[in-house]
Design a protein around this motif. Structure first.
Motif, PDB file in Angstrom:
ATOM      1  N   VAL A 483     -10.915  23.773  40.268  1.00 29.30           N
ATOM      2  CA  VAL A 483      -9.974  24.485  41.137  1.00 29.30           C
ATOM      3  C   VAL A 483      -9.250  25.545  40.317  1.00 29.30           C
ATOM      4  CG1 VAL A 483      -9.536  22.601  42.747  1.00 29.30           C
ATOM      5  CG2 VAL A 483      -8.202  22.753  40.629  1.00 29.30           C
ATOM      6  N   LYS A 484      -8.733  26.552  41.030  1.00 29.89           N
ATOM      7  CA  LYS A 484      -7.925  27.545  40.354  1.00 29.89           C
ATOM      8  C   LYS A 484      -6.463  27.171  40.543  1.00 29.89           C
ATOM      9  CE  LYS A 484      -6.510  32.320  40.772  1.00 29.89           C
ATOM     10  NZ  LYS A 484      -6.175  33.227  41.883  1.00 29.89           N
ATOM     11  N   VAL A 485      -5.747  27.080  39.437  1.00 33.34           N
ATOM     12  CA  VAL A 485      -4.319  26.804  39.514  1.00 33.34           C
ATOM     13  C   VAL A 485      -3.564  28.100  39.233  1.00 33.34           C
ATOM     14  CG1 VAL A 485      -2.411  25.457  38.567  1.00 33.34           C
ATOM     15  CG2 VAL A 485      -4.692  24.454  38.682  1.00 33.34           C
ATOM     16  N   ASP A 486      -2.660  28.460  40.162  1.00 31.46           N
ATOM     17  CA  ASP A 486      -1.817  29.633  39.945  1.00 31.46           C
ATOM     18  C   ASP A 486      -0.429  29.186  39.529  1.00 31.46           C
ATOM     19  OD1 ASP A 486      -3.578  31.745  40.674  1.00 31.46           O
ATOM     20  OD2 ASP A 486      -3.364  31.117  42.775  1.00 31.46           O
ATOM     21  N   ILE A 487       0.207  30.013  38.720  1.00 31.97           N
ATOM     22  CA  ILE A 487       1.598  29.756  38.364  1.00 31.97           C
ATOM     23  C   ILE A 487       2.439  30.827  39.054  1.00 31.97           C
ATOM     24  CG2 ILE A 487       3.250  29.530  36.471  1.00 31.97           C
ATOM     25  CD1 ILE A 487       1.050  27.372  36.443  1.00 31.97           C
ATOM     26  N   LEU A 488       3.435  30.393  39.823  1.00 24.60           N
ATOM     27  CA  LEU A 488       4.227  31.329  40.621  1.00 24.60           C
ATOM     28  C   LEU A 488       5.675  31.362  40.155  1.00 24.60           C
ATOM     29  CD1 LEU A 488       3.030  29.810  44.008  1.00 24.60           C
ATOM     30  CD2 LEU A 488       2.035  31.816  42.946  1.00 24.60           C
ATOM     31  N   LEU A 489       6.222  32.582  40.084  1.00 27.31           N
ATOM     32  CA  LEU A 489       7.651  32.751  39.824  1.00 27.31           C
ATOM     33  C   LEU A 489       8.248  33.259  41.117  1.00 27.31           C
ATOM     34  CD1 LEU A 489       8.245  34.552  36.413  1.00 27.31           C
ATOM     35  CD2 LEU A 489       8.563  32.134  37.011  1.00 27.31           C
ATOM     36  N   GLN A 490       9.134  32.500  41.695  1.00 25.84           N
ATOM     37  CA  GLN A 490       9.732  32.867  42.977  1.00 25.84           C
ATOM     38  C   GLN A 490       8.662  33.283  43.974  1.00 25.84           C
ATOM     39  OE1 GLN A 490      12.577  35.918  43.521  1.00 25.84           O
ATOM     40  NE2 GLN A 490      14.131  34.423  44.051  1.00 25.84           N
ATOM     41  N   ALA A 506      -5.759  19.404  36.988  1.00 22.23           N
ATOM     42  CA  ALA A 506      -4.947  20.474  37.561  1.00 22.23           C
ATOM     43  C   ALA A 506      -3.455  20.119  37.504  1.00 22.23           C
ATOM     44  CB  ALA A 506      -5.378  20.751  38.997  1.00 22.23           C
ATOM     45  N   TYR A 507      -3.139  18.892  37.850  1.00 18.09           N
ATOM     46  CA  TYR A 507      -1.742  18.486  37.899  1.00 18.09           C
ATOM     47  C   TYR A 507      -1.100  18.583  36.513  1.00 18.09           C
ATOM     48  CZ  TYR A 507       2.328  15.514  38.463  1.00 18.09           C
ATOM     49  OH  TYR A 507       3.610  15.032  38.458  1.00 18.09           O
ATOM     50  N   ALA A 508      -1.799  18.062  35.507  1.00 18.68           N
ATOM     51  CA  ALA A 508      -1.256  18.094  34.148  1.00 18.68           C
ATOM     52  C   ALA A 508      -1.045  19.535  33.684  1.00 18.68           C
ATOM     53  CB  ALA A 508      -2.207  17.376  33.187  1.00 18.68           C
ATOM     54  N   TYR A 509      -1.997  20.409  34.016  1.00 18.54           N
ATOM     55  CA  TYR A 509      -1.848  21.816  33.624  1.00 18.54           C
ATOM     56  C   TYR A 509      -0.622  22.425  34.308  1.00 18.54           C
ATOM     57  CZ  TYR A 509      -2.709  26.815  33.130  1.00 18.54           C
ATOM     58  OH  TYR A 509      -2.559  28.147  32.856  1.00 18.54           O
ATOM     59  N   GLY A 510      -0.485  22.131  35.616  1.00 20.66           N
ATOM     60  CA  GLY A 510       0.638  22.673  36.384  1.00 20.66           C
ATOM     61  C   GLY A 510       1.974  22.226  35.820  1.00 20.66           C
ATOM     62  N   VAL A 511       2.089  20.946  35.517  1.00 24.83           N
ATOM     63  CA  VAL A 511       3.347  20.403  34.994  1.00 24.83           C
ATOM     64  C   VAL A 511       3.673  21.041  33.642  1.00 24.83           C
ATOM     65  CG1 VAL A 511       4.438  18.323  34.068  1.00 24.83           C
ATOM     66  CG2 VAL A 511       3.191  18.230  36.240  1.00 24.83           C
ATOM     67  N   GLN A 531       6.549  27.490  40.105  1.00 22.26           N
ATOM     68  CA  GLN A 531       5.646  26.549  40.766  1.00 22.26           C
ATOM     69  C   GLN A 531       4.228  26.679  40.250  1.00 22.26           C
ATOM     70  OE1 GLN A 531       6.655  28.448  44.448  1.00 22.26           O
ATOM     71  NE2 GLN A 531       7.315  26.493  45.340  1.00 22.26           N
ATOM     72  N   ALA A 532       3.513  25.563  40.342  1.00 23.06           N
ATOM     73  CA  ALA A 532       2.072  25.606  40.120  1.00 23.06           C
ATOM     74  C   ALA A 532       1.435  25.275  41.454  1.00 23.06           C
ATOM     75  CB  ALA A 532       1.653  24.587  39.074  1.00 23.06           C
ATOM     76  N   ALA A 533       0.389  26.040  41.825  1.00 23.81           N
ATOM     77  CA  ALA A 533      -0.197  25.842  43.147  1.00 23.81           C
ATOM     78  C   ALA A 533      -1.711  25.977  43.105  1.00 23.81           C
ATOM     79  CB  ALA A 533       0.384  26.849  44.127  1.00 23.81           C
ATOM     80  N   ILE A 534      -2.352  25.178  43.958  1.00 21.68           N
ATOM     81  CA  ILE A 534      -3.777  25.364  44.202  1.00 21.68           C
ATOM     82  C   ILE A 534      -3.859  25.946  45.606  1.00 21.68           C
ATOM     83  CG2 ILE A 534      -6.010  24.241  44.483  1.00 21.68           C
ATOM     84  CD1 ILE A 534      -4.938  21.982  42.686  1.00 21.68           C
ATOM     85  N   GLY A 535      -4.231  27.212  45.713  1.00 25.36           N
ATOM     86  CA  GLY A 535      -4.167  27.890  47.005  1.00 25.36           C
ATOM     87  C   GLY A 535      -2.728  27.864  47.490  1.00 25.36           C
ATOM     88  N   ALA A 536      -2.494  27.343  48.705  1.00 24.87           N
ATOM     89  CA  ALA A 536      -1.134  27.321  49.243  1.00 24.87           C
ATOM     90  C   ALA A 536      -0.405  26.028  48.900  1.00 24.87           C
ATOM     91  CB  ALA A 536      -1.187  27.506  50.762  1.00 24.87           C
TER      92      ALA A 536
END
Ligand code: GDP
Ligand code: MG
Length: 597
Positions: A483-490, A506-511, A531-536
């Protein structure tokens, strides 16, 4: 030179087992380099090679040697790099030789990379001379490792030579064995010329210098030659041998190794693996070539100071003249500005390229986390090749494929458990295991390349106290749950932090990434969610709390000049700020987040 008096050979060795030192001793003992000119690692020309103690580009050197039969032989030593990233350079050196010295540290035993190169040499029908080095060390165990080597090659332990490249002990015997055991080159002197290009380097003063081994016929100065794959023709302006400084000669005949200069400026016109023939008497068939090196690992390279962008472009073009495996194309990132997506053979290739850019071209660079190539099949039938995670296609995905490798690990047997644990954690599958001797084992795994390119090697070394070694080769691709994990600022994605990872990771990368950024990004006038998100779907979240940042409140009225200074400082700091949506992020924060640990 009479081909019967020529011996072309290379040295296969793991890093630090003493290849450069052995070459030094050979040059010294044969008087090629005088004692007072001798410096350690004579053949390792690039500064960066010397500093890191590794050999990157193959080099050839001619060594005249008077053997026990009183005849003077021409020994051509073709140096090969020892690191896993540069296997393709090894394969081309092997093709130019009839024999190889298998050099192994007598205190360590054979390593995985060496084993892989040994198999490559055996496939090329090279004569192997097994040699244990560093027998002067108190920790050396020549008897034990002679037995191990004999078991692997299928010879007697007594056939294994024992030398000290440091003191020179045994090196003259080794030279005699090279003459005795390695066959002379065979070729047809009167046939149309065929010479194989095994290296090609760009030299600022001389243009492209092409290293060749003549198989048939003869090459002479002023002759017009043709590159058989492209049909491009050039005139030989200079021809000669490295002994070890470039020395002009009247030509190169059957079995000889040397260089030619044609005045071309781009190594791609003098392609490694190509066959050279002459225009007036062209050969009909090319020699068997090599596989082209293919970039495996990609990373974005950005100048920290945006005005350096043109300098970076020029620098990459210059390096590419010397390095056909380096690929790059322009790329823009909202977080990092203008830069290039670059392709490398592996992590060390990336590191070395980056270090050369910074050192030789005075650039300050930031590189994004390295990734491999993914292939994505969409439900509508479209296919995408992804070299940059932020360009991962949107829409309904049918399947994602990732590159796989076959890994060979050698280790003392007491670490088997830790190695299995590590490989399992990295989605590896055990394919087989063999004992090399009673306390050393060879393990074979298939692993996703993505799991190897980051910190696998370091993890392996730390779990095995440095004793395990690793080699790997690509073996095609395999479908995986990625999966692609995105990192979002606001709510705004920060492109440089997007990553393609396995679903379970994915979860560990996001955290990890959200935590890191929360710590690195200064507070703003408003609250900023990270935030870290997979798609929405949001999988991790941190908050950067708001502050009212009023620098002037610190110096109540009073000192006007101090106030002004503070304001100026703040303005300067702002210049290096990047905007992600409404959020101001100092470039430093991105740089720290991207640099590993
Ligand atoms: P390479 O990476 O295979 O080219 O290895 P080097 O020639 O750079 O040698 C690695 C290290 O081992 C250096 O510190 C050398 O001085 C050392 N070394 C090489 N040969 C010997 C040897 O015969 N005896 C001892 N004691 N040290 C050696
Ligand atoms: Mg070396």
């Amino acid at each position: 030179t009479d081909p019967a008096l020529i011996r072309n050979f290379c040295i296969i060795a793991h890093i630090d087992h003493g290849k450069s030192t052995l070459a030094d001793r050979m040059l010294q003992i044969t008087g090629v380099v005088e004692d007072r000119q001798m410096r350690a690692q004579y053949l390792d020309r690039m500064d960066i090679e010397r500093e890191r103690g590794i050999t990157i580009k193959s080099q050839a050197v001619r060594i005249p040697f008077t053997a026990l039969d009183d005849r003077t032989y021409t020994l051509d030593l073709i140096d090969t790099p020892g690191h896993v990233d540069f296997t393709y350079e090894v394969s081309r050196s092997l093709a130019a030789c009839e024999g190889a010295i298998l050099l192994v540290d007598a205190a360590q035993g054979i390593e995985a990379q060496t084993l892989a190169n040994l198999y490559m040499a055996l496939e090329n029908d090279l004569t192997i001379i097994p040699v244990l080095n560093k027998i002067d060390l108190p920790a050396a165990q020549p008897e034990k490792y002679a037995e191990e080597l004999a078991g692997i090659i299928g010879c007697e332990p007594s056939d294994v030579l024992k030398v000290s490249a440091k003191t020179g002990e045994g090196v003259e015997e080794l030279l005699n064995e090279i003459v005795n055991q390695i066959p002379p080159p065979v070729g047809e002197a009167d046939a149309p010329a065929r010479a194989m290009i095994f290296d090609s380097v760009y030299d600022t003063y001389r243009g492209v210098v092409t290293y060749v081994r003549v198989v048939d016929g003869h090459l002479s100065p002023r002759e017009r030659i043709q590159m058989m794959s492209t049909r491009a023709s050039h005139e030989i302006l200079e021809i000669g041998v490295s002994s070890p400084e470039p020395t002009k000669s009247k030509g190169l005949a059957v079995g000889e190794v040397g260089y030619i200069i044609t005045g071309v400026k781009d190594v791609r016109q003098s392609k490694v693996g190509d066959t050279i023939t002459t225009l007036n008497k062209p050969a009909g068939e090319m020699l068997a070539g090599y596989q082209e090196p293919k970039p495996m690992v990609f990373s974005g390279l950005y100048p920290i100071d945006g005005t350096d962008y043109p300098v970076l472009r020029d620098a990459l073009e210059k390096l590419q003249l010397n390095d056909a495996a380096l690929a790059f194309e322009p790329e823009t990132s909202a977080a990092l500005g203008f830069g290039f997506r670059c392709g490398f053979l592996g992590l060390l290739h990336l590191e070395i390229t980056r270090a050369r850019l910074e050192r030789e071209f005075n650039l300050d660079l930031i590189s994004t986390a390295p990734n491999v190539i993914y292939r994505v099949d969409m439900e509508d039938g479209a296919e995408h090749v992804v070299t940059n995670p932020s360009e991962f296609p949107a829409g309904k995905i049918e399947a994602i494929y990732e590159p796989m490798v076959k890994a060979t690990l050698l280790s003392p047997s007491d670490h088997i458990g830790q190695i299995m644990e590590l490989c399992q954690d990295r989605r590896g599958e055990l394919q087989g295991m063999d004992y090399l001797s009673e306390d050393r084992v060879e393990m074979r795994y298939t692993l996703p390349m993505a799991e190897i390119v980051f910190d696998f090697f370091d993890a392996l070394k730390s779990r095995t106290k440095g004793y395990a070694s690793l080699d790997y080769e690509p073996i095609g691709e395999q479908q995986a749950d990625l999966v692609k994990v995105d990192i979002l600022l606001q709510g705004e994605p920060v492109d440089a932090f997007s990553a393609i990872v396995h679903k379970e990771k994915a979860y560990a990368y996001g955290v990890e990434m959200t935590k890191k950024l929360r710590e690195l990004i200064p507070r703003q006038q408003f609250e900023v969610p990270v935030q870290a998100a997979i798609g929405a779907r949001v999988i991790a979240r941190e908050n950067i709390r708001a502050i009212r940042k009023d620098v002037l409140s610190k110096c109540y009225g009073g000192d006007i000049s101090r106030k002004r200074k503070l304001l100026e400082k703040q303005k300067e700091g702002k210049k290096r700020m990047k905007m992600v949506g409404r959020v101001e992020v100092p470039q430093e924060a991105f740089i720290s987040a991207l640099s590993t640990d």
